[in-house]
Design an enzyme around this catalytic site. Structure first.
Site, mmCIF file in Angstrom:
data_model
loop_
_atom_site.group_PDB
_atom_site.id
_atom_site.type_symbol
_atom_site.label_atom_id
_atom_site.label_comp_id
_atom_site.label_asym_id
_atom_site.label_seq_id
_atom_site.Cartn_x
_atom_site.Cartn_y
_atom_site.Cartn_z
ATOM 1 N N SER A 40 5.074 -2.043 2.338
ATOM 2 C CA SER A 40 4.787 -3.426 1.969
ATOM 3 C C SER A 40 4.856 -4.291 3.222
ATOM 4 O O SER A 40 5.662 -4.052 4.119
ATOM 5 C CB SER A 40 5.812 -3.930 0.944
ATOM 6 N N VAL A 41 4.006 -5.317 3.269
ATOM 7 C CA VAL A 41 3.917 -6.179 4.434
ATOM 8 C C VAL A 41 4.299 -7.600 4.029
ATOM 9 O O VAL A 41 3.812 -8.122 3.017
ATOM 10 C CB VAL A 41 2.500 -6.173 5.036
ATOM 11 N N ASP B 6 -8.029 6.040 11.357
ATOM 12 C CA ASP B 6 -8.208 5.274 10.111
ATOM 13 C C ASP B 6 -8.988 3.991 10.388
ATOM 14 O O ASP B 6 -8.581 2.898 9.977
ATOM 15 C CB ASP B 6 -6.858 4.955 9.480
ATOM 16 N N GLY C 114 0.825 -1.196 0.000
ATOM 17 C CA GLY C 114 0.000 0.000 0.000
ATOM 18 C C GLY C 114 0.858 1.243 0.000
ATOM 19 O O GLY C 114 2.086 1.178 -0.084
#
Length: 602
Positions: A287-288, A400, A283
């Site tokens: 990054s994950v 969020d 995103g």
């Protein structure tokens, strides 16, 4: 030498090849045994120990021989100094041919062999009595099979030459040119096929010529030293490169956060070098990757983000570490961080069931959630928000809240995660945020006017989240009209219209197919509208929200005269976000952060 010959002759006697009376066998010496088999008058020179100038060619010799000749003798009509010949009673061959063989693997092509080249080879000598055919065949020692075509053939009846009692063996002679011949093994049989030799059991050829002087001191040692120096140099280079590869940014002030700091090397190993197959999602905020910590075997999610922020790194790390102290069953715990070069790595618990939006908005036929699971998740996230707003040592504004940031653990408990936009401040003080960040559809109307994020703005986003879970629709959806133009449908306004018609249950997700508790569904829908009220003061606190959901407090009536319309900007959709520039030093990102989930299958 005498002992070898002694053993050889005794073997011949024991095999009845040499006919010696039993009483005399033990009395034989090497000399007497040699006398038994030496032909009368034979010369040990060019006559191969068989004949002399007088007996050579005599029919009374009764000798049939195959010569492997490496010396050219014109007096015997030799064709060259490397030939195979068939001799009958004489050293003048009746048939001869250059040494070689016909290669079956080369379409029967002829290949030369050097009889004096020092290479081991095989030889077959076969006589077919009924067909009166003598065949001689050669081949290299490593030939898989005997060549089909013999090297030399002679059609002749040998019965007049062969006697009832004959010797079979080998003969050689001395000469002016020194030559060594070695017989490593042999097999013989009369009236049948001789047994094949087991080549693996044959002895090695003895070393030929003087022993070579070792080159180790003159060549081996310098080469070894040179290689050792190269290996040491490469080792130093490799270690320096590896140290640089895993180098981290560490400053004195970070020592206070020791337990929260993780080694980059450990995270690199955990994610298999951040391999593509371990990528869970990407995103705008990073990054994950999925990983397993080698020290504890704990499954984790590692987010790699840039720390090119206007906010001071010290303050940012302090905030990250503070949030790492959050401990609640409905929050995704931050286990630690790592700072290296131009990136920051955040390490979270791994959530095996992924994000909630995958179940709400997956393709047709994909797994969905029943009402009991949805209601349980809503109550869990509400409990987590209450902890952030009132029960922890500081106030945390998440900023969020949405379905894509709610992750599901192995027991399908909802856990609020992704604190990349969160801000914290002391109880009794006021948050100093002035930048509008978050995702359109979840942003409270007052954010567009003042840019101040508060607990009330989190409640507004939670209201949109509740409607999202109940209705199975995103807060803002863009659809095509009959005229071809695009039209935005706002979930809050659509739910209000259903409520005004007295049919609020019509807003529930069609995927539930009416399988829900009507009282619970109506409670959550009305509470979602109340939390989404345009007036911040009209919204309940998270403590009140939890009490409503747990049934500990009745929900107040909602007046149809209240203006429930959405007053914020109506641009984009849930997949887009906006921010207004101001003095707030915070990370901003798009709604694509929703894809930076800490789960599998994303």
């Amino acid at each position: 030498m005498d002992k070898c010959l002694d053993d050889f002759i005794r073997t011949m006697i024991d095999s009845n090849i040499l006919d010696v009376p039993n009483d005399d066998k033990d009395l034989l010496t090497t000399k007497t045994m040699i006398d038994l088999i030496v032909l009368p008058g034979a010369l040990p020179s060019q006559y191969l120990g068989l004949f002399n100038s007088t007996t050579n060619g005599e029919p009374s010799n009764h000798v049939v021989a195959v010569e492997l000749d490496t010396i050219y003798s014109s007096e015997f009509g030799d064709i060259n100094n490397n030939h195979v010949g068939i001799d009958i009673n004489s050293l003048r061959s009746v048939e001869s041919i250059p040494a070689g063989y016909y290669d079956d693997n080369n379409n029967g092509g002829f290949r030369n062999l050097s009889l004096i080249g020092g290479e081991t080879m095989q030889a077959w000598i076969e006589y077919d009595g009924p067909n009166k055919q003598l065949n001689v065949t050669l081949a290299p020692i490593d030939a898989p099979n005997k060549p089909q075509v013999p090297l030399l053939s002679l059609s002749r009846d040998l019965s007049p030459i062969l006697l009832d009692s004959m010797y079979v063996g080998f003969s050689s002679a001395t000469g002016s040119v020194y030559t060594s011949h070695y017989i490593l093994g042999w097999s013989f049989k009369a009236n049948g096929q001789a047994d094949a030799l087991d080549l693996s059991k044959l002895p090695r050829l003895p070393r030929i010529g003087p022993k070579k002087k070792s080159k180790i001191p003159t060549i081996g040692v310098p080469v070894f030293v040179g290689v050792l120096v190269l290996l040491c140099s490469y080792g130093v280079y490799y270690l320096a490169k590896r140290r640089k590869m895993f180098a981290e940014v560490m400053e004195d002030w970070e020592l206070n956060y020791g337990p929260q700091r993780l080694k980059y090397k450990e995270l690199y190993i955990a994610t298999e070098g951040f391999r593509e197959k371990e990528l869970l999602g990407t995103g705008g905020f990073g990054s994950v990757y999925r990983g397993t910590l080698p020290s504890t075997k704990t499954q984790v999610a590692v987010k790699r983000v840039s720390h090119e922020s206007r906010q001071g790194m010290k303050e940012f790390i302090a905030e990250i570490v503070s949030m790492g102290q959050l401990r609640h069953r409905n929050l995704v715990p931050l286990l630690g961080y790592c700072r290296r070069k131009g990136e920051l790595l955040l390490v979270y618990d791994f959530m095996p069931n992924g994000s909630l939006d995958k179940f709400l908005f997956g393709p047709v036929g994909s797994e969905t959630l029943n009402w009991s699971q949805r209601f349980h998740i809503i109550k869990g996230v509400a409990s987590g928000l209450l902890y952030l707003h009132e029960e922890w040592e500081k106030v945390v504004i998440h900023r969020d809240i949405k379905a894509s940031n709610v992750l599901l653990d192995g027991e399908m408990n909802g856990r609020l995660g992704d604190f990349g936009l969160a801000r914290l401040y002391d109880h009794g003080s006021v948050a100093q945020t002035t930048r509008v960040v978050g995702t359109i559809g979840y942003l409270a109307p007052e954010l567009a006017r003042r840019g101040k994020a508060t607990k009330n703005t989190d409640v507004f986003a939670f209201g949109a989240f509740m409607l999202e879970v109940c209705c199975g629709r995103r807060p803002i959806e863009t659809t095509q009209t009959t005229t071809g133009s695009e039209e935005d449908t706002i979930l809050v306004e659509w739910t209000v219209s259903c409520w005004n018609k007295g049919m609020i249950l019509d807003a529930c997700d069609p995927k539930l197919r009416g399988d829900y508790v009507a009282e619970e569904m109506e409670l959550v829908l009305q509470l979602g509208l109340l939390c989404s009220h345009t007036l911040p003061a009209a919204r309940p606190s998270m403590r009140q929200v939890v009490q409503f959901l747990e049934g500990n407090m009745p929900l107040p009536p909602i007046s149809s005269a209240l203006d429930m319309s959405y007053c914020g900007p109506l641009i984009g959709s849930d997949d887009n976000a906006f921010s207004y520039p101001s003095s707030d030093q915070a990370f901003t990102r798009g709604a694509s952060v929703a894809e930076s989930v800490l789960s599998n299958g994303r």
